[in-house]
Design a protein around this motif. Structure first.
Motif, mmCIF file in Angstrom:
data_model
loop_
_atom_site.group_PDB
_atom_site.id
_atom_site.type_symbol
_atom_site.label_atom_id
_atom_site.label_comp_id
_atom_site.label_asym_id
_atom_site.label_seq_id
_atom_site.Cartn_x
_atom_site.Cartn_y
_atom_site.Cartn_z
ATOM 1 N N THR A 6 0.848 -1.201 0.000
ATOM 2 C CA THR A 6 0.000 0.000 0.000
ATOM 3 C C THR A 6 0.878 1.243 0.000
ATOM 4 N N ILE A 7 0.491 2.196 -0.851
ATOM 5 C CA ILE A 7 1.243 3.460 -0.966
ATOM 6 C C ILE A 7 0.314 4.620 -0.616
ATOM 7 N N ILE A 8 0.838 5.650 0.014
ATOM 8 C CA ILE A 8 0.025 6.823 0.367
ATOM 9 C C ILE A 8 0.718 8.096 -0.091
ATOM 10 N N THR A 9 -0.109 9.058 -0.473
ATOM 11 C CA THR A 9 0.412 10.396 -0.772
ATOM 12 C C THR A 9 -0.548 11.434 -0.217
ATOM 13 N N TYR A 10 -0.077 12.655 -0.111
ATOM 14 C CA TYR A 10 -0.859 13.734 0.499
ATOM 15 C C TYR A 10 -0.802 14.934 -0.436
ATOM 16 N N ILE A 89 0.807 1.186 5.764
ATOM 17 C CA ILE A 89 1.449 1.767 4.582
ATOM 18 C C ILE A 89 2.863 1.211 4.392
ATOM 19 N N ASP A 90 3.159 0.797 3.157
ATOM 20 C CA ASP A 90 4.521 0.339 2.830
ATOM 21 C C ASP A 90 5.372 1.472 2.264
ATOM 22 N N ILE A 91 4.709 2.362 1.499
ATOM 23 C CA ILE A 91 5.466 3.450 0.850
ATOM 24 C C ILE A 91 4.730 4.778 1.038
ATOM 25 N N PHE A 92 5.478 5.793 1.478
ATOM 26 C CA PHE A 92 4.974 7.179 1.439
ATOM 27 C C PHE A 92 5.635 7.824 0.233
ATOM 28 N N ALA A 93 4.843 8.481 -0.606
ATOM 29 C CA ALA A 93 5.438 9.123 -1.796
ATOM 30 C C ALA A 93 4.806 10.487 -2.020
ATOM 31 N N ILE A 94 5.622 11.372 -2.613
ATOM 32 C CA ILE A 94 5.130 12.726 -2.886
ATOM 33 C C ILE A 94 6.059 13.352 -3.926
ATOM 34 N N GLY A 95 5.627 14.448 -4.508
ATOM 35 C CA GLY A 95 6.453 15.102 -5.530
ATOM 36 C C GLY A 95 7.757 15.630 -4.938
ATOM 37 N N ASP A 96 8.770 15.765 -5.821
ATOM 38 C CA ASP A 96 10.110 16.131 -5.296
ATOM 39 C C ASP A 96 10.232 17.600 -4.907
ATOM 40 N N ASP A 97 9.122 18.365 -5.019
ATOM 41 C CA ASP A 97 9.147 19.717 -4.435
ATOM 42 C C ASP A 97 9.200 19.598 -2.910
ATOM 43 N N TRP A 98 8.922 18.411 -2.408
ATOM 44 C CA TRP A 98 8.958 18.165 -0.958
ATOM 45 C C TRP A 98 10.195 17.364 -0.541
ATOM 46 N N ARG A 99 11.141 17.200 -1.467
ATOM 47 C CA ARG A 99 12.303 16.332 -1.192
ATOM 48 C C ARG A 99 12.908 16.622 0.189
ATOM 49 N N PHE A 102 9.940 14.823 4.399
ATOM 50 C CA PHE A 102 9.244 13.740 5.104
ATOM 51 C C PHE A 102 10.143 12.529 5.363
ATOM 52 N N ASP A 103 11.468 12.790 5.424
ATOM 53 C CA ASP A 103 12.419 11.679 5.665
ATOM 54 C C ASP A 103 12.207 11.051 7.039
ATOM 55 N N PHE A 104 11.554 11.793 7.947
ATOM 56 C CA PHE A 104 11.309 11.224 9.287
ATOM 57 C C PHE A 104 10.417 9.977 9.211
ATOM 58 N N LEU A 105 9.717 9.832 8.073
ATOM 59 C CA LEU A 105 8.825 8.659 7.951
ATOM 60 C C LEU A 105 9.614 7.381 7.625
ATOM 61 N N LYS A 106 10.941 7.559 7.313
ATOM 62 C CA LYS A 106 11.740 6.394 6.886
ATOM 63 C C LYS A 106 11.802 5.302 7.951
ATOM 64 N N GLU A 107 11.576 5.667 9.214
ATOM 65 C CA GLU A 107 11.624 4.602 10.250
ATOM 66 C C GLU A 107 10.310 3.793 10.263
ATOM 67 N N HIS A 108 9.334 4.258 9.475
ATOM 68 C CA HIS A 108 8.027 3.563 9.462
ATOM 69 C C HIS A 108 7.714 2.918 8.120
ATOM 70 N N GLU A 110 8.890 3.027 3.483
ATOM 71 C CA GLU A 110 9.770 3.551 2.430
ATOM 72 C C GLU A 110 9.287 4.970 2.101
ATOM 73 N N VAL A 111 10.224 5.859 1.801
ATOM 74 C CA VAL A 111 9.858 7.249 1.437
ATOM 75 C C VAL A 111 10.388 7.524 0.042
ATOM 76 N N VAL A 112 9.467 7.945 -0.858
ATOM 77 C CA VAL A 112 9.843 8.165 -2.274
ATOM 78 C C VAL A 112 9.432 9.580 -2.685
ATOM 79 N N TYR A 113 10.347 10.270 -3.339
ATOM 80 C CA TYR A 113 10.035 11.608 -3.892
ATOM 81 C C TYR A 113 10.093 11.475 -5.412
ATOM 82 N N LEU A 114 9.011 11.807 -6.057
ATOM 83 C CA LEU A 114 8.947 11.627 -7.523
ATOM 84 C C LEU A 114 9.046 12.980 -8.228
ATOM 85 N N GLU A 115 9.708 12.998 -9.350
ATOM 86 C CA GLU A 115 9.855 14.248 -10.105
ATOM 87 C C GLU A 115 8.486 14.813 -10.475
ATOM 88 N N ARG A 116 8.333 16.111 -10.265
ATOM 89 C CA ARG A 116 7.067 16.773 -10.647
ATOM 90 C C ARG A 116 6.947 16.811 -12.160
#
Ligand code: C2G
Length: 155
Positions: A6-10, A89-99, A102-108, A110-116
């Motif tokens: 499961t992946i989540i974005t905001y 949630i297995d992956i938190f992902a969001i656009g790389d304007d937020w690079r 949200f790295d604090f979520l890495k302990e919970h 995977e954290v992924v930043y995708l190119e806008r």
């Protein structure tokens, strides 16, 4: 242990556009289930973000995007850790304007930043909308000249 990922974005997803769609489609390719947390109007006010489209409509639009499985409200900055645990949630992902934000979520999870997606944003859409509906300067000048001429006729 469920193998389903499961992946989540905001996000606000105001004036839904191709940049939003491409992000959601890429996210859905990374997991079996995509959850989208839509910023409420109240939370956007806190972000200092003026939205054109109210939360209910933004949520309904995103909920009806084929690759989206579930929509939840984003009411504050703090809910992400709770959401990650609550929805498994297995992956938190969001656009790389937020690079990095949200790295604090890495302990919970995977954290992924995708190119806008380039050359599209809600801000740009709002700007082009104002240009589109604004009256051209020469039309305003012509209107004033006609009024002045009419005024002379009545003097
Ligand atoms: N996005 C994108 N390409 C664009 C525009 C937006 O990939 N051309 C992505 C953003 O990076 C974000 C998502 O689409 O991941 C939603 O964008 P916004 O509605 O602007 O979200 P934002 O206001 O940045 O809210 O807690 C996180 C915040 O709620 C994010």
């Amino acid at each position: 242990m469920s193998s389903k990922k499961t992946i989540i974005t905001y996000g606000t997803f105001d004036m839904f556009h191709i940049g939003h769609l491409k992000l959601l489609q890429r996210l859905s390719g990374l997991a079996d289930e995509l959850i989208v947390a839509i910023s409420t109007d109240e939370f956007n006010r806190g972000k200092g973000k003026k939205v054109m489209i109210p939360y209910e409509q933004r949520a309904e639009i995103v909920e009806n995007i084929k690759c989206v499985d579930r929509v939840i409200p984003e009411e504050n900055w703090e809910q992400k850790v709770t959401d990650v645990k609550k929805y498994g949630i297995d992956i938190f992902a969001i656009g790389d304007d937020w690079r990095g934000e949200f790295d604090f979520l890495k302990e919970h999870c995977e954290v992924v930043y995708l190119e806008r997606t380039k050359d599209i944003s809600t801000t740009q859409l709002k700007r082009s909308l104002t240009n589109f509906i604004s009256i051209p300067k020469e039309d305003i000048i012509n209107a004033f000249e006609i009024i002045e001429a009419l005024k002379k006729d009545f003097e």
